[in-house]
Design an enzyme around this catalytic site. Structure first.
Site, PDB file in Angstrom:
ATOM      1  N   ASP A  66       0.822  -1.212   0.000  1.00  0.00           N
ATOM      2  CA  ASP A  66       0.000   0.000   0.000  1.00  0.00           C
ATOM      3  C   ASP A  66       0.853   1.258   0.000  1.00  0.00           C
ATOM      4  O   ASP A  66       0.327   2.366  -0.064  1.00  0.00           O
ATOM      5  CB  ASP A  66      -0.982  -0.002   1.180  1.00  0.00           C
ATOM      6  CG  ASP A  66      -0.306  -0.110   2.531  1.00  0.00           C
ATOM      7  OD1 ASP A  66       0.688  -0.845   2.650  1.00  0.00           O
ATOM      8  OD2 ASP A  66      -0.779   0.535   3.494  1.00  0.00           O
ATOM      9  N   HIS A  67       2.182   1.079   0.034  1.00  0.00           N
ATOM     10  CA  HIS A  67       3.096   2.217  -0.019  1.00  0.00           C
ATOM     11  C   HIS A  67       3.959   2.226  -1.285  1.00  0.00           C
ATOM     12  O   HIS A  67       4.687   3.198  -1.505  1.00  0.00           O
ATOM     13  CB  HIS A  67       4.005   2.216   1.213  1.00  0.00           C
ATOM     14  CG  HIS A  67       3.265   2.449   2.491  1.00  0.00           C
ATOM     15  ND1 HIS A  67       3.285   3.664   3.159  1.00  0.00           N
ATOM     16  CD2 HIS A  67       2.459   1.638   3.222  1.00  0.00           C
ATOM     17  CE1 HIS A  67       2.530   3.574   4.249  1.00  0.00           C
ATOM     18  NE2 HIS A  67       2.016   2.352   4.309  1.00  0.00           N
TER      19      HIS A  67
END
EC number: 3.1.26.11
Length: 319
Positions: A66-67
């Site tokens: 998610d990063h």
């Protein structure tokens, strides 16, 4: 400096929030930097005035998807946009082959030089106006925060030095004020040597995932802005039985209060927090928990909202 949030959700996107990505924009507004690049970041950019051509560098805090899952697509689009300037990406070393192999496997050609630098070895990254350093955080995998510090902000001529060295007033002063190198009385003078900041440099910290805010103590004291995750509230943690390497709003707020942080920005909210006031838990639960422990300027980051750090030291939403 300005901050523009491209994604503020933890783990998975929601209808209102995308996953992690934050733009740090120079005071001049001419260049910007990206911290984290969750999936869909390039789509969010289409709703902003930011151009990939003006992107100076990308900083990835840790390996979780998610990063970073938006990175290959963003790089491909940068190439298709006609970018030719080199681009430096500072990210965990274990991701370097993933990026390269993804580009090769998808037959993606980049018309610019891509420089992948291991975040583990970063001492200080510098542009003409900013220095970026790291601080080690605590998560299920290695994670860092990035500390953005201005270099010589709003420079003005050091008139006292010019007078002391007997450099005559005139057009030459104008050249020095631009940071140019000039010749005077047979000597080369570097304009940057005769410039001094007109105000103290501002310091903005943008953190990756972290369950120990106290690790920021050395860099956060007196910081102008701290951007930190608040994935949960205490009430949710008590029900779920763990933080999974994340922080609660209360933990971050208590730390920021003790450290004297002027502006605290919370982000990376669990998808369970709703914007609909009829549903629970609500995002205001995060705000209320933080306000119980922090007396400074508190902001709950919103996707696609730009925030300006003004001369009064307050971070406020831009129109």
């Amino acid at each position: 400096m300005d901050l523009l949030f491209l994604g503020t959700s933890a783990g998975v996107p929601t209808k209102a929030r995308n996953v992690s990505a934050t733009a740090v924009i120079e005071a001049s507004g001419s260049h910007w930097y990206l911290v984290d690049c969750g999936e869909g970041t390039q789509h969010r950019l289409l709703h902003t005035p930011l151009s990939i051509r003006d992107l100076r560098a990308i900083f990835i805090t840790h390996v979780h998807g998610d990063h970073c899952f938006g990175l290959p697509g963003l790089l491909a689009s940068a190439g298709m946009s006609g970018r030719t300037q080199p681009l430096e990406v500072i990210l965990p070393a274990v991701l370097h082959d993933w990026v390269r192999q993804g580009l090769v496997a998808s037959d993606t050609f980049l018309p610019f030089e891509l420089r992948l630098l291991p975040v583990e070895e970063l001492i200080a990254w510098r542009s003409e106006t900013l220095q970026v350093t790291t601080v080690q955080l605590s998560h299920r995998v290695p994670s860092v925060g990035f500390v953005f510090t201005e270099i010589n902000p709003e420079p003005r001529l050091d008139i006292q030095r010019l007078d002391a060295e007997g450099i005559t007033r005139g057009p030459l002063w104008g050249e020095l004020a631009k940071g140019l190198t000039v010749t005077y009385d047979g000597q080369l003078l570097n304009g940057n040597d005769y410039l001094r900041p007109s105000r103290p440099p501002r310091r903005v910290i943008v953190c990756g995932d972290n369950d120990k805010p106290e690790l920021l103590a050395a860099v956060a004291r007196g910081a102008d802005v701290l951007v930190h995750e608040a994935t949960f509230t205490q009430a949710v943690v008590e029900r779920t039985g763990g933080t999974f390497g994340h922080s609660t709003a209360a933990e971050v707020a208590r730390f920021a209060e003790a450290a004297g942080v002027r502006n605290l920005v919370l982000t990376h909210f669990s998808a369970r927090y709703q914007n609909d006031p009829r549903r629970s838990p609500h995002i205001d639960n995060v705000r209320d928990e933080a306000l119980a422990h922090y007396s400074g300027q508190l902001t709950l980051a919103q996707d696609l909202q730009r925030y300006h750090l003004g001369r009064n030291g307050l971070l406020e939403a831009s129109a």
